[in-house]
Design an enzyme around this catalytic site. Structure first.
Site, PDB file in Angstrom:
ATOM      1  N   LYS A 186      39.551  18.282  19.992  1.00  0.00           N
ATOM      2  CA  LYS A 186      39.784  18.011  18.296  1.00  0.00           C
ATOM      3  C   LYS A 186      38.152  18.039  18.306  1.00  0.00           C
ATOM      4  O   LYS A 186      37.512  16.798  18.448  1.00  0.00           O
ATOM      5  CB  LYS A 186      40.033  16.384  17.866  1.00  0.00           C
ATOM      6  CG  LYS A 186      40.449  17.114  16.073  1.00  0.00           C
ATOM      7  CD  LYS A 186      38.776  16.440  15.515  1.00  0.00           C
ATOM      8  CE  LYS A 186      39.095  16.604  13.941  1.00  0.00           C
ATOM      9  NZ  LYS A 186      38.143  15.887  13.266  1.00  0.00           N
ATOM     10  N   SER A 239      32.075   6.972  16.229  1.00  0.00           N
ATOM     11  CA  SER A 239      31.631   5.323  15.940  1.00  0.00           C
ATOM     12  C   SER A 239      32.894   4.213  16.206  1.00  0.00           C
ATOM     13  O   SER A 239      33.825   4.215  16.655  1.00  0.00           O
ATOM     14  CB  SER A 239      31.066   5.769  14.369  1.00  0.00           C
ATOM     15  OG  SER A 239      32.477   5.141  13.283  1.00  0.00           O
ATOM     16  N   THR A 240      31.911   2.902  15.855  1.00  0.00           N
ATOM     17  CA  THR A 240      32.938   1.966  16.610  1.00  0.00           C
ATOM     18  C   THR A 240      34.045   1.743  14.933  1.00  0.00           C
ATOM     19  O   THR A 240      35.216   1.160  15.497  1.00  0.00           O
ATOM     20  CB  THR A 240      31.844   0.899  16.482  1.00  0.00           C
ATOM     21  OG1 THR A 240      30.862   1.033  17.941  1.00  0.00           O
ATOM     22  CG2 THR A 240      33.082  -0.343  16.800  1.00  0.00           C
ATOM     23  N   GLY A 243      36.465   4.064  16.607  1.00  0.00           N
ATOM     24  CA  GLY A 243      36.658   3.857  17.582  1.00  0.00           C
ATOM     25  C   GLY A 243      37.804   2.616  17.708  1.00  0.00           C
ATOM     26  O   GLY A 243      39.447   2.434  18.310  1.00  0.00           O
ATOM     27  N   GLU A 260      33.883   5.596  23.848  1.00  0.00           N
ATOM     28  CA  GLU A 260      32.306   5.365  23.930  1.00  0.00           C
ATOM     29  C   GLU A 260      32.448   4.662  22.858  1.00  0.00           C
ATOM     30  O   GLU A 260      31.947   6.988  21.891  1.00  0.00           O
ATOM     31  CB  GLU A 260      32.048   6.388  24.429  1.00  0.00           C
ATOM     32  CG  GLU A 260      30.811   5.948  25.612  1.00  0.00           C
ATOM     33  CD  GLU A 260      29.768   6.692  24.428  1.00  0.00           C
ATOM     34  OE1 GLU A 260      29.368   6.178  23.959  1.00  0.00           O
ATOM     35  OE2 GLU A 260      29.294   7.767  24.421  1.00  0.00           O
ATOM     36  N   CYS A 294      23.518   7.515  21.102  1.00  0.00           N
ATOM     37  CA  CYS A 294      24.119   6.073  21.652  1.00  0.00           C
ATOM     38  C   CYS A 294      23.242   4.902  22.431  1.00  0.00           C
ATOM     39  O   CYS A 294      23.327   4.397  21.780  1.00  0.00           O
ATOM     40  CB  CYS A 294      26.002   6.669  21.681  1.00  0.00           C
ATOM     41  SG  CYS A 294      26.025   7.067  23.244  1.00  0.00           S
ATOM     42  N   GLU A 392      23.455  -0.639  14.108  1.00  0.00           N
ATOM     43  CA  GLU A 392      23.147   1.045  14.491  1.00  0.00           C
ATOM     44  C   GLU A 392      22.552   1.702  13.415  1.00  0.00           C
ATOM     45  O   GLU A 392      23.759   2.376  12.542  1.00  0.00           O
ATOM     46  CB  GLU A 392      24.206   1.733  16.217  1.00  0.00           C
ATOM     47  CG  GLU A 392      23.584   3.284  16.154  1.00  0.00           C
ATOM     48  CD  GLU A 392      24.921   3.781  16.787  1.00  0.00           C
ATOM     49  OE1 GLU A 392      24.958   3.903  18.246  1.00  0.00           O
ATOM     50  OE2 GLU A 392      26.510   3.372  16.466  1.00  0.00           O
TER      51      GLU A 392
END
Length: 488
Positions: A186, A239-240, A243, A260, A294, A392
């Protein structure tokens, strides 16, 4: 080179790749693809329905179970991976052009994606002997032995971001395939067309139907895939924030996951660093892909004794790098990939000004009539408590912080919730390694940064769970079985 000179095989598409065929999506919902350099809609894809996702997972499940992909010997699967690598290289140019038009990556950057992807497939193909090797372990008391077998986990959901839409899929797909897993890919909502070249390469290589499937759509499609009852493993880059949601879902389902995620890495410039050499690798190490990478070290930590000198080198280097049409081979900085990211980056720049950071070059919107272009920006006089030093940005923005001692530099480098990359610059490599070993991060470069397909890459803290690449990355797609026998 201009867009008008190029051929884009995939623009407005209505199909998904399921069970070895391009099939019409059952959903009538569409997602427009916008060129971030021109703001023009140039393509579109289906927003897959729940039925489309189910069909893709069902196909992968059938292909996995016997006799199926997992029953082939690893060396047989390796032959397919080698053919995929060859087929990807045949598609290098249109793949690069499509990537550049999707996300604005300078074509000089995107042009390397096919070779890198092929290299990843060839590396994991080389691990077939590892999978075929015997693993016999004696009992410590000498009364028996255990044979340890490595089985593929099953159907894997591979969910990729928009910044490197080819290689961040292939980093998951190659180990999954050599392990014997089957997959549903995806891609990111804004970059769903370039990955079709990889899928075409898979089909041209003769990979059996159902082993690789592709669905496109919004985050809701990804969520359904993550939670699908027949998915046995999830691999995600992004993105965190997203995630965390995927991790929560996988935790609830007791489903293994590799994440990741984001980074806020530091480049520690020691007092003996060669600043001319530093300037040669600065943009690739600290602002690669218009800052949309990243692991890049967006926080440069400079010694107080050379602070002004470092600020001058960084500012001149960034100001001299060309920003413009990403299809120009000389362009270093393109646009932000999406309008949302463009607005986010500008917000960070304004916030940094308000908190007292000093702009030495750039500092706002680029002087263009269209496109999501942010000026490449350097901030000096940044302190570690500023938002720009802690969150970030994911744009063409670098910050320079001052430190007094090496201990102070290490403390600042470790003073975020992230732990993905990092660099130490020094004329003394042994000294640099000593400092690198004190940084709490997954990867550190000495006087440069680049990932290695044969070495694990992953983050600590808010930068993720698990690793990609290396034998360690392959093991993420395997589940062990121990068979115990008594010694006669």
């Amino acid at each position: 080179m201009t867009r008008n000179d190029l051929t884009f095989p995939h623009t407005h598409v209505r199909d998904l790749f399921i069970d070895g065929h391009w099939v019409a999506a059952t959903s009538n919902e569409r997602i427009d693809i916008v060129d971030p350099a021109t703001e023009a809609v140039w393509g579109s894809v289906p927003n897959a329905s729940a039925g489309d996702v189910d069909a893709a997972v069902d196909a992968a499940d059938r292909a996995f179970h016997g006799p199926g992909w997992s029953d082939l010997r690893p060396s047989e699967r390796a032959e397919y991976l080698l053919r995929i690598a060859d087929e990807i290289e045949k598609r290098a140019e249109p793949m690069a052009w499509t990537t550049t038009r999707e996300n604005g990556s300078p074509v000089a950057e995107a042009s390397g994606s096919a070779a890198n992807a092929a290299g990843i497939f060839r590396y994991f193909a080389s691990l077939a002997p590892y999978l075929e090797s015997d693993d016999e372990r004696p009992y410590p008391n000498g009364q028996g032995t255990t044979a340890v077998f490595r089985d593929p986990v099953g159907v894997c959901a591979l969910i990729a971001p928009w910044n490197f839409p080819i290689n961040l899929v292939v980093a998951k797909l190659a180990p999954a395939l050599i392990a014997g897993c089957t997959t549903v890919i995806k891609p990111a909502e804004s970059t769903p067309l370039s990955i079709r070249f990889v899928v075409e390469a898979v089909a041209a290589a003769g990979v059996p139907a159902g082993v690789v499937n592709l669905v496109t759509g919004t985050g809701a499609v990804g969520d359904r895939l993550v939670r699908h009852p027949r998915v046995r493993k999830v691999a995600f880059t992004g993105s965190t924030g997203v995630g965390r949601k995927i991790a929560a879902a996988c935790g609830e389902l007791l489903r293994p996951v590799t994440l990741e995620l984001g980074g806020k890495s530091s480049a520690i410039v020691l007092d003996d660093a060669d600043l001319d050499a530093f300037s040669q690798v600065l943009i690739r190490s600290c602002m690669r892909n218009t800052g949309q990478t990243c692991y890049i070290a967006t926080r440069i930590l400079a010694p107080a004794t050379r602070y002004d000198e470092v600020v001058g080198v960084v500012s001149r280097t960034v100001a001299a790098a060309k920003q413009g049409d990403p299809f120009d081979s000389d362009t270093v900085f393109g646009p932000s990939a999406t309008k949302e990211q463009y607005d986010k980056v500008l917000g960070y720049i304004e916030g940094a000004r308000a908190e007292g950071a000093r702009v030495t070059t750039g500092g706002g919107r680029a002087d263009t009539t269209r496109g999501y272009f942010v000026q490449p920006t350097v901030f000096a006089d940044v302190t570690e408590d500023m938002t720009i030093a802690r969150e970030e940005v994911f744009g063409p923005v670098v910050t320079i912080l001052r430190y007094d001692t090496v201990d102070d530099a290490v403390r600042i480098a470790n003073g975020t919730e992230f732990g993905l990359g990092g660099i130490v610059f020094s004329a003394d490599e042994d000294r640099a390694v000593e400092v690198a070993r004190r940084i709490d991060t997954g990867s550190v470069g000495i006087n440069f940064f680049a990932s290695n397909h044969s070495a694990p890459f992953g983050g600590r803290g808010d930068s993720g769970l698990g690793v990609e690449f290396g034998i360690e990355g392959l093991n993420a797609y395997l589940t062990p079985q121990s068979v115990h026998r008594k010694r006669a």
